[in-house]
Motif scaffolding. Structure first.
Motif, mmCIF file in Angstrom:
data_model
loop_
_atom_site.group_PDB
_atom_site.id
_atom_site.type_symbol
_atom_site.label_atom_id
_atom_site.label_comp_id
_atom_site.label_asym_id
_atom_site.label_seq_id
_atom_site.Cartn_x
_atom_site.Cartn_y
_atom_site.Cartn_z
ATOM 1 N N MET A 1 -13.167 -11.148 -58.958
ATOM 2 C CA MET A 1 -13.679 -12.152 -58.045
ATOM 3 C C MET A 1 -13.946 -13.446 -58.816
ATOM 4 O O MET A 1 -14.523 -13.433 -59.893
ATOM 5 C CB MET A 1 -14.951 -11.652 -57.384
ATOM 6 C CG MET A 1 -15.571 -12.633 -56.454
ATOM 7 S SD MET A 1 -16.948 -11.875 -55.598
ATOM 8 C CE MET A 1 -16.918 -12.823 -54.136
ATOM 9 N N LEU A 2 -13.515 -14.551 -58.227
ATOM 10 C CA LEU A 2 -13.708 -15.843 -58.868
ATOM 11 C C LEU A 2 -15.168 -16.257 -58.780
ATOM 12 O O LEU A 2 -15.826 -16.056 -57.768
ATOM 13 C CB LEU A 2 -12.834 -16.902 -58.202
ATOM 14 C CG LEU A 2 -11.326 -16.713 -58.354
ATOM 15 C CD1 LEU A 2 -10.584 -17.741 -57.519
ATOM 16 C CD2 LEU A 2 -10.921 -16.818 -59.804
ATOM 17 N N ASP A 5 -15.638 -21.638 -56.190
ATOM 18 C CA ASP A 5 -14.960 -21.786 -54.904
ATOM 19 C C ASP A 5 -13.749 -22.692 -55.106
ATOM 20 O O ASP A 5 -13.907 -23.904 -55.308
ATOM 21 C CB ASP A 5 -15.911 -22.391 -53.873
ATOM 22 C CG ASP A 5 -15.286 -22.498 -52.494
ATOM 23 O OD1 ASP A 5 -14.059 -22.317 -52.355
ATOM 24 O OD2 ASP A 5 -16.043 -22.765 -51.537
ATOM 25 N N GLU A 27 -6.093 -14.695 -59.170
ATOM 26 C CA GLU A 27 -7.360 -14.782 -59.890
ATOM 27 C C GLU A 27 -7.125 -14.660 -61.392
ATOM 28 O O GLU A 27 -8.051 -14.430 -62.150
ATOM 29 C CB GLU A 27 -8.323 -13.704 -59.404
ATOM 30 C CG GLU A 27 -8.774 -13.930 -57.979
ATOM 31 C CD GLU A 27 -9.845 -12.948 -57.533
ATOM 32 O OE1 GLU A 27 -10.343 -12.165 -58.359
ATOM 33 O OE2 GLU A 27 -10.178 -12.978 -56.346
ATOM 34 N N GLY A 46 -13.815 -14.337 -63.880
ATOM 35 C CA GLY A 46 -13.919 -15.237 -62.743
ATOM 36 C C GLY A 46 -14.132 -16.698 -63.088
ATOM 37 O O GLY A 46 -14.259 -17.529 -62.201
#
Length: 72
Positions: A1-2, A5, A27, A46
Motif C-alpha cells: 500500500m502506498l 496519495d 506500487e 509505500g
C-alpha cells in the motif's frame, strides 16, 4: 500500500536529476518521463525513494515498457 496519495502528490513530483514529471508504475516504482536519463526510482514500504544514488538507469525498451504500464 502506498503511503502517499498519488492523485495529490504525483503531479507535484519531479525527477531530481532531469526535473521532468514522474509516472507511477503500480506500487513498485516511479519512472522519469525524460528520454535522455530514463531513470527508475524505487518505492520502499509505500514511500518513493527519490535519491539519484537509488535510481536505476534503464535501457530504452525497458523504460518504454514501464511507461506503457504507468498509472499516471
Amino acid at each position: 500500500m502506498l503511503a502517499f496519495d498519488p492523485a495529490i502528490l504525483l503531479p507535484k513530483l519531479r525527477c531530481p536529476v532531469s526535473h521532468q514529471p514522474l509516472k507511477l508504475v503500480g506500487e513498485e516504482c516511479l519512472v522519469s518521463t525524460d528520454a535522455k536519463t530514463r531513470l527508475r526510482y524505487p518505492i520502499v514500504d509505500g514511500i518513493p525513494v527519490l535519491l539519484e544514488e537509488e535510481a536505476t538507469a534503464l535501457n530504452e525498451s525497458d523504460w518504454q515498457a514501464l511507461l506503457a504500464r504507468a498509472d499516471g
